[in-house]
Design an enzyme around this catalytic site. Sequence first.
Site, PDB file in Angstrom:
ATOM      1  N   ASP A  16      -3.196   3.107   2.313  1.00 36.42           N
ATOM      2  CA  ASP A  16      -2.559   2.458   1.160  1.00 36.42           C
ATOM      3  C   ASP A  16      -3.781   1.858   0.361  1.00 36.42           C
ATOM      4  O   ASP A  16      -4.048   0.643   0.723  1.00 36.42           O
ATOM      5  CB  ASP A  16      -1.495   1.347   1.636  1.00 36.42           C
ATOM      6  CG  ASP A  16      -1.137   0.772   0.370  1.00 36.42           C
ATOM      7  OD1 ASP A  16      -0.551   1.287  -0.646  1.00 36.42           O
ATOM      8  OD2 ASP A  16      -0.923  -0.767   0.438  1.00 36.42           O
ATOM      9  N   GLU A  76      -0.251   7.454  -0.559  1.00 32.89           N
ATOM     10  CA  GLU A  76       0.591   7.438  -1.573  1.00 32.89           C
ATOM     11  C   GLU A  76       0.290   7.933  -3.045  1.00 32.89           C
ATOM     12  O   GLU A  76      -0.964   7.600  -3.259  1.00 32.89           O
ATOM     13  CB  GLU A  76       1.323   6.074  -1.602  1.00 32.89           C
ATOM     14  CG  GLU A  76       2.689   5.716  -2.275  1.00 32.89           C
ATOM     15  CD  GLU A  76       2.955   4.536  -2.206  1.00 32.89           C
ATOM     16  OE1 GLU A  76       3.649   4.064  -1.598  1.00 32.89           O
ATOM     17  OE2 GLU A  76       2.613   3.550  -3.316  1.00 32.89           O
ATOM     18  N   ASP A 148      -0.204  -4.672   3.101  1.00 34.84           N
ATOM     19  CA  ASP A 148      -0.819  -3.389   3.102  1.00 34.84           C
ATOM     20  C   ASP A 148      -0.983  -2.460   3.995  1.00 34.84           C
ATOM     21  O   ASP A 148      -0.767  -1.252   4.148  1.00 34.84           O
ATOM     22  CB  ASP A 148      -2.494  -3.742   2.671  1.00 34.84           C
ATOM     23  CG  ASP A 148      -2.672  -4.520   1.395  1.00 34.84           C
ATOM     24  OD1 ASP A 148      -1.979  -4.111   0.513  1.00 34.84           O
ATOM     25  OD2 ASP A 148      -3.390  -5.770   1.505  1.00 34.84           O
TER      26      ASP A 148
END
Length: 177
Positions: A16, A76, A148
């Site tokens: 992330d 992502e 996170d």
Amino acid sequence: MTAPPERGAIRILGLDPGLRRTGWGVVEAADNRLRYLASGTVTADPKRDLAERLKQLHDGIARLIELWTPDAAAIEEIFVNRNPGSTLKLGQARGAVMLAPAQAGIAVHEYAANAVKKSVVGVGHADKAQVQAMVGMLLPSAGPQSADAADALAVAICHAHHAATQASWRAREAAAP
């Protein structure tokens, strides 16, 4: 060096990315089982210039790859922020983070935010608290996570689900007359 993955399992590094903090999480997936291995954040010193911060993120992820020897990495997809400058900096951080597994010969798989949330929570528009709660339920040994790290574990879980589905389809196709 950590122990290699259990037989038949794939080790997945979820990422992330962020310019200040990049969340990471490592899981093993075998069949429909997930096993939590580790998670945390790689931080960049905000007092440093942009190039040095990007290097800190890259080097931190490269060290994690050496330590955990993942078979795959998942990240992502980028979203467009209202502030174009913030979006650009996030893109640069994302590039630095993606480069580390690519340099190690590890495939990097990208997933839309809605796909990650749907895979973990069941709803594509879940909020961060829901994602954290479900990560805790799916990986109880992970304990409480920073947002996170939880997001990184969610991306790894999403890839595990997609990889299992793809393997199932490949097995069906191989068995078909």
